[in-house]
Scaffold this motif. Sequence first.
Motif, mmCIF file in Angstrom:
data_model
loop_
_atom_site.group_PDB
_atom_site.id
_atom_site.type_symbol
_atom_site.label_atom_id
_atom_site.label_comp_id
_atom_site.label_asym_id
_atom_site.label_seq_id
_atom_site.Cartn_x
_atom_site.Cartn_y
_atom_site.Cartn_z
ATOM 1 N N LEU A 13 0.824 -1.210 0.000
ATOM 2 C CA LEU A 13 0.000 0.000 0.000
ATOM 3 C C LEU A 13 0.858 1.259 0.000
ATOM 4 C CD1 LEU A 13 -2.688 -1.124 2.599
ATOM 5 C CD2 LEU A 13 -2.937 -1.007 0.110
ATOM 6 N N GLY A 14 0.244 2.355 -0.450
ATOM 7 C CA GLY A 14 0.900 3.655 -0.427
ATOM 8 C C GLY A 14 2.081 3.748 -1.366
ATOM 9 N N ARG A 15 2.058 3.004 -2.459
ATOM 10 C CA ARG A 15 3.174 3.017 -3.397
ATOM 11 C C ARG A 15 2.675 3.269 -4.824
ATOM 12 N NH1 ARG A 15 7.376 -1.834 -1.854
ATOM 13 N NH2 ARG A 15 7.065 -1.835 0.406
ATOM 14 N N GLU A 16 3.541 3.907 -5.599
ATOM 15 C CA GLU A 16 3.227 4.200 -6.992
ATOM 16 C C GLU A 16 4.439 3.884 -7.846
ATOM 17 O OE1 GLU A 16 1.507 7.906 -9.711
ATOM 18 O OE2 GLU A 16 1.908 8.166 -7.571
ATOM 19 N N VAL A 17 4.205 3.258 -8.991
ATOM 20 C CA VAL A 17 5.292 2.944 -9.916
ATOM 21 C C VAL A 17 5.716 4.216 -10.640
ATOM 22 C CG1 VAL A 17 5.973 1.609 -11.950
ATOM 23 C CG2 VAL A 17 4.472 0.580 -10.217
ATOM 24 N N VAL A 18 7.006 4.520 -10.572
ATOM 25 C CA VAL A 18 7.509 5.725 -11.242
ATOM 26 C C VAL A 18 8.307 5.385 -12.491
ATOM 27 C CG1 VAL A 18 7.449 7.226 -9.225
ATOM 28 C CG2 VAL A 18 9.454 5.787 -9.615
ATOM 29 N N THR A 19 8.972 4.239 -12.507
ATOM 30 C CA THR A 19 9.660 3.787 -13.705
ATOM 31 C C THR A 19 9.535 2.267 -13.790
ATOM 32 O OG1 THR A 19 11.817 3.545 -12.602
ATOM 33 C CG2 THR A 19 11.358 5.665 -13.671
ATOM 34 N N ALA A 20 9.575 1.776 -15.012
ATOM 35 C CA ALA A 20 9.526 0.335 -15.241
ATOM 36 C C ALA A 20 10.390 0.022 -16.454
ATOM 37 C CB ALA A 20 8.091 -0.119 -15.478
ATOM 38 N N ARG A 21 11.206 -1.013 -16.329
ATOM 39 C CA ARG A 21 12.041 -1.387 -17.469
ATOM 40 C C ARG A 21 12.141 -2.903 -17.559
ATOM 41 N NH1 ARG A 21 17.454 -2.453 -16.051
ATOM 42 N NH2 ARG A 21 17.984 -1.938 -13.885
ATOM 43 N N GLU A 22 12.349 -3.349 -18.779
ATOM 44 C CA GLU A 22 12.432 -4.775 -19.037
ATOM 45 C C GLU A 22 13.770 -5.328 -18.554
ATOM 46 O OE1 GLU A 22 11.831 -7.808 -22.856
ATOM 47 O OE2 GLU A 22 11.540 -5.633 -23.070
ATOM 48 N N VAL A 23 13.723 -6.475 -17.891
ATOM 49 C CA VAL A 23 14.911 -7.201 -17.453
ATOM 50 C C VAL A 23 14.773 -8.643 -17.951
ATOM 51 C CG1 VAL A 23 15.304 -5.731 -15.432
ATOM 52 C CG2 VAL A 23 13.827 -7.737 -15.222
ATOM 53 N N PRO A 24 15.838 -9.447 -17.870
ATOM 54 C CA PRO A 24 15.775 -10.790 -18.454
ATOM 55 C C PRO A 24 14.589 -11.639 -18.010
ATOM 56 C CG PRO A 24 18.034 -10.245 -17.912
ATOM 57 C CD PRO A 24 17.201 -9.111 -17.411
ATOM 58 N N ASP A 25 14.165 -11.544 -16.762
ATOM 59 C CA ASP A 25 13.082 -12.400 -16.277
ATOM 60 C C ASP A 25 11.738 -11.683 -16.181
ATOM 61 O OD1 ASP A 25 14.698 -14.654 -16.019
ATOM 62 O OD2 ASP A 25 15.437 -13.973 -14.058
ATOM 63 N N GLY A 26 11.627 -10.478 -16.748
ATOM 64 C CA GLY A 26 10.359 -9.774 -16.682
ATOM 65 C C GLY A 26 10.522 -8.277 -16.600
ATOM 66 N N LEU A 27 10.113 -7.706 -15.476
ATOM 67 C CA LEU A 27 10.117 -6.252 -15.292
ATOM 68 C C LEU A 27 10.759 -5.877 -13.971
ATOM 69 C CD1 LEU A 27 6.453 -5.459 -16.360
ATOM 70 C CD2 LEU A 27 8.465 -4.481 -17.446
ATOM 71 N N ARG A 28 11.431 -4.747 -13.978
ATOM 72 C CA ARG A 28 11.948 -4.146 -12.751
ATOM 73 C C ARG A 28 11.167 -2.854 -12.530
ATOM 74 N NH1 ARG A 28 16.798 -4.251 -9.728
ATOM 75 N NH2 ARG A 28 17.336 -2.236 -8.765
ATOM 76 N N LEU A 29 10.413 -2.813 -11.439
ATOM 77 C CA LEU A 29 9.601 -1.655 -11.110
ATOM 78 C C LEU A 29 10.256 -0.844 -10.005
ATOM 79 C CD1 LEU A 29 6.082 -3.395 -10.899
ATOM 80 C CD2 LEU A 29 7.201 -2.428 -12.927
ATOM 81 N N GLU A 30 10.372 0.446 -10.213
ATOM 82 C CA GLU A 30 10.831 1.350 -9.165
ATOM 83 C C GLU A 30 9.622 2.120 -8.650
ATOM 84 O OE1 GLU A 30 14.043 3.769 -10.509
ATOM 85 O OE2 GLU A 30 15.291 2.043 -11.085
ATOM 86 N N THR A 31 9.426 2.086 -7.347
ATOM 87 C CA THR A 31 8.249 2.695 -6.742
ATOM 88 C C THR A 31 8.661 3.785 -5.767
ATOM 89 O OG1 THR A 31 8.148 1.145 -4.876
ATOM 90 C CG2 THR A 31 7.036 0.485 -6.919
#
Length: 418
Positions: free
Chosen positions: A281-299
């Motif tokens: 809770l209380g989090r928002e994704v600010v950036t997302a980028r593709e990585v070998p196994d899927g996605l890396r989300l920065e919140t």
Amino acid sequence: MYDLLVVGAGPYGLSIASHAAAAGLAVRVFGRPMESWRDHMPRGMFLKSEPWASNLSDPEGRWRLDVFCAFRGMTTRHAEPIPLEVFAEYGLWFARNAVPGLDERNVLRVTPRTGGFEVVTEDRETLTARTVALAVGVLPFTEVPAALHGLPPALVSHSSDHAGLDRFRDRDVTVIGGGQAALETAALLAEQGTRVRVLARADRLRWDDVPPPWERPWWRSAHCPHSGLGPGWRNWFYAERPGLYRRLPERTRTRIAACALGPAGAWWVRERVERRVEVLLGREVVTAREVPDGLRLETVGRRGGAGVLETEHVIAATGFRAGLDRLRPLCPELRALLATGTDGAPEVGLEFESSYPGLFLAGLVTAAGFGPAMRFVHGATFTAGTLVRGVRRRLRSGPAGWRIPAGRRGGLPEAVRR
């Protein structure tokens, strides 16, 4: 030339066509019937609305949900949710019995012409009509957070992209959102063995209360009446008096439409989420980028602080935003002629007519004008009757060669079609 062409065959389009046919208008409705419910909602879901608030609308009230369920040997009860599959079957049954002139082709373009409109279908047939009702549902208006734009569908999808969730079995999925779509999707994923979490901007999840009993002392009903949008006088006003809602100041209407009945889970899905689904809770994704196994989300947290999360797939259950730019069936020249409100959605008059004479709008795109009920099936009843009255008024005020029949009720079958 048709009196009315309806673009869209969901609950609103089918209801409008039923009222138009009963009024004796030459009407045709285009679209795959109940497409959103059949192709864009995962199997195993339930309607959040009460069964008695989920009827499509015909003028005589013959083709209600409870009639369909009785015909199928089922019983509808207050506070017992209806499976999605049953509701989709009900819509098809309604279409067969109450809607003559159903054409499953999609419409590519609506263009104004002298005396009305020209409509081009997906196979390039051209038809003409004096009036058009656009009832395209919610699918054109999907909303995905900006941080996820540009990523491939194999990694990011919207909750409305899925008729089933089997492909996520034994995978890691992050669902973004805090409303019913997010929470029920997460519950279904967890129940099939998916490693799933919910990520929401809110500091806490909201859950609807169990509705009060249908039969209760009158003073309790007076204090908190039932309505098609839930108990309480405010919900009753939104659900049962959209015509009065339309008379509120525009800024008030727009604010309420944006905030009322915000994200919340149904009471019956709560126990399927709590203690079974990880909730961030209380989090928002600010950036997302593709990585070998899927996605890396920065919140980022609402109170500061950053976080990192890796997942194989993101499902954005982040709702829908109605806007003029998303009404693709309308040619650019016609869209440019439509007046819009402060929210960017087209303005409509008291009978759902847009600022372009003869073009009527229905469903989510009219929520700023007529209130939150337009986001739910319950709003179809008010919309269908009011909009068809507007169509008849427009036809009466058209060129001298236009004429409408006086309430002929032809074309409706007497027996249930199986």
